[in-house]
Design an enzyme around this catalytic site. Structure first.
Site, PDB file in Angstrom:
ATOM      1  N   PRO A   2       6.026  -5.120   2.795  1.00  0.00           N
ATOM      2  CA  PRO A   2       5.479  -3.800   2.485  1.00  0.00           C
ATOM      3  C   PRO A   2       5.959  -2.770   3.499  1.00  0.00           C
ATOM      4  O   PRO A   2       6.129  -3.081   4.679  1.00  0.00           O
ATOM      5  CB  PRO A   2       3.968  -3.986   2.585  1.00  0.00           C
ATOM      6  CG  PRO A   2       3.726  -5.440   2.684  1.00  0.00           C
ATOM      7  CD  PRO A   2       4.985  -6.093   3.099  1.00  0.00           C
ATOM      8  N   GLU A   3       6.184  -1.545   3.033  1.00  0.00           N
ATOM      9  CA  GLU A   3       6.602  -0.470   3.928  1.00  0.00           C
ATOM     10  C   GLU A   3       5.393   0.400   4.283  1.00  0.00           C
ATOM     11  O   GLU A   3       4.280   0.161   3.798  1.00  0.00           O
ATOM     12  CB  GLU A   3       7.741   0.315   3.277  1.00  0.00           C
ATOM     13  CG  GLU A   3       8.908  -0.605   2.948  1.00  0.00           C
ATOM     14  CD  GLU A   3      10.154   0.090   2.411  1.00  0.00           C
ATOM     15  OE1 GLU A   3      10.341   1.290   2.663  1.00  0.00           O
ATOM     16  OE2 GLU A   3      10.947  -0.594   1.748  1.00  0.00           O
ATOM     17  N   LYS A  53       3.515  -1.324  10.429  1.00  0.00           N
ATOM     18  CA  LYS A  53       3.294  -2.246   9.314  1.00  0.00           C
ATOM     19  C   LYS A  53       2.164  -3.223   9.614  1.00  0.00           C
ATOM     20  O   LYS A  53       2.008  -4.239   8.938  1.00  0.00           O
ATOM     21  CB  LYS A  53       4.597  -2.983   8.986  1.00  0.00           C
ATOM     22  CG  LYS A  53       5.689  -2.029   8.480  1.00  0.00           C
ATOM     23  CD  LYS A  53       6.942  -2.759   8.080  1.00  0.00           C
ATOM     24  CE  LYS A  53       8.007  -1.780   7.582  1.00  0.00           C
ATOM     25  NZ  LYS A  53       9.237  -2.463   7.150  1.00  0.00           N
ATOM     26  N   GLN A  70       3.789  -9.350   7.655  1.00  0.00           N
ATOM     27  CA  GLN A  70       5.122  -9.942   7.628  1.00  0.00           C
ATOM     28  C   GLN A  70       5.663  -9.899   6.189  1.00  0.00           C
ATOM     29  O   GLN A  70       5.404  -8.955   5.453  1.00  0.00           O
ATOM     30  CB  GLN A  70       5.102 -11.355   8.197  1.00  0.00           C
ATOM     31  CG  GLN A  70       4.685 -11.412   9.664  1.00  0.00           C
ATOM     32  CD  GLN A  70       5.740 -10.870  10.601  1.00  0.00           C
ATOM     33  OE1 GLN A  70       6.180  -9.722  10.493  1.00  0.00           O
ATOM     34  NE2 GLN A  70       6.132 -11.670  11.556  1.00  0.00           N
ATOM     35  N   ARG A 262      20.960  -7.254   3.985  1.00  0.00           N
ATOM     36  CA  ARG A 262      20.090  -6.581   3.015  1.00  0.00           C
ATOM     37  C   ARG A 262      20.888  -5.520   2.275  1.00  0.00           C
ATOM     38  O   ARG A 262      21.799  -4.906   2.830  1.00  0.00           O
ATOM     39  CB  ARG A 262      18.877  -5.952   3.720  1.00  0.00           C
ATOM     40  CG  ARG A 262      18.088  -6.967   4.520  1.00  0.00           C
ATOM     41  CD  ARG A 262      16.908  -6.334   5.238  1.00  0.00           C
ATOM     42  NE  ARG A 262      15.842  -5.991   4.322  1.00  0.00           N
ATOM     43  CZ  ARG A 262      14.680  -5.454   4.711  1.00  0.00           C
ATOM     44  NH1 ARG A 262      14.482  -5.179   5.981  1.00  0.00           N
ATOM     45  NH2 ARG A 262      13.748  -5.173   3.832  1.00  0.00           N
TER      46      ARG A 262
END
Length: 275
Positions: A2-3, A53, A70, A262
């Protein structure tokens, strides 16, 4: 993972469900946390605050539950005391008389005293939070101009929580797309106007995503695409996840490339050919 916008919304949900209410029961899966089940029963959650986060759940007795999702962690809320239907591993459960907050699959969970929060190894390294309304455009501009960061490739820099906290993979692609910046550039390679745009969109898109549930496209485009029957993955972002589809700005094909393992998504026409 998640951002920032997703963490802020999760904190809002937890806060709305259990803050200000007496805790009737707690569960912690890890042995080192078991002692807090009895110690905190009957206490009150005073606030739930996102930090990058991570999330800090504060209790009135100066204890704070630090959790970091995480890759796989997820908070879920229940209003009737029933456990959510999931195959995930339960790590934390906080129950009140009329609502419960459950944390699944997270691995970073610990308790901190009030005076220990700012010195926590993760929190003390965080850069300005792009979702936090108190973070200013001037602060973010200075980060892009800072000697510590200006020589690093933007694709790597934007994922560094010590640079700007809350930016992740989809926001990275969207910020660079909006600012018309080549993903291969460093801040030192950018024009003054590009630096200003990077700072502006780092804040605007993160806050837009927080308010809209993860959508970074302009509201008028979002609504137009919805009327045309577009799927969420097509109207949610301009570039991220849209490989092979036409750019909503120029009509050229959205491309992807891998960097650091990524994917990043970009419009070659907007971000590379018109520098």
């Amino acid at each position: 993972m998640p951002e920032g916008p997703e963490i802020w919304r999760a904190a809002d949900q937890i806060n709305n469900a259990i803050a200000g209410k007496q805790i009737t029961k707690l569960f912690f899966a890890f042995d080192e946390l078991k002692k807090y089940e009895n110690e905190l029963e009957g206490s009150v959650v005073t606030s739930v605050t996102p930090r990058g986060k991570a999330i800090i759940t504060a209790f009135h007795n100066e204890l704070n539950l630090y959790t970091h999702n995480q890759l796989y962690g997820k908070w879920m809320i229940s209003g009737n005391g029933e456990k959510p239907d999931t195959n995930r591993s339960l790590r934390v459960a906080i129950h009140t008389g009329d609502a419960s907050a459950y944390l699944y699959s997270a691995s970073e969970i610990e308790f901190l005293k009030d005076g220990e929060i700012e010195s926590h190894p993760y929190i003390k390294k965080l850069g300005p939070d792009v979702v936090d309304p108190d973070t200013t455009y001037e602060e973010v501009c200075k980060r892009y101009e800072d000697d510590r960061f200006k020589n690093r490739k933007l694709t790597t820099l934007l994922l560094d929580q010590g640079f700007l906290s809350g930016v992740g993979n989809y926001l990275r692609s969207e910020i660079l797309f909006y600012a018309k910046v080549d993903p291969d550039l460093r801040p030192k390679d950018c024009s003054e106007e590009q630096i200003k745009d990077l700072a502006h969109y780092s804040l605007e898109l993160s806050r837009r995503s927080y308010k809209t549930g993860g959508i970074t496209t302009a509201p008028e485009l979002t609504e137009a695409l919805k009327r045309e029957g577009a799927a969420r993955k097509q109207y949610r972002h301009y570039a991220y996840g849209r490989t092979g589809n036409p750019c909503y700005k120029c009509g050229r094909e959205i491309k992807e490339m891998k960097t650091g393992g990524r994917k990043i998504y970009f419009c070659e026409n907007r971000q590379k050919e018109n520098e």
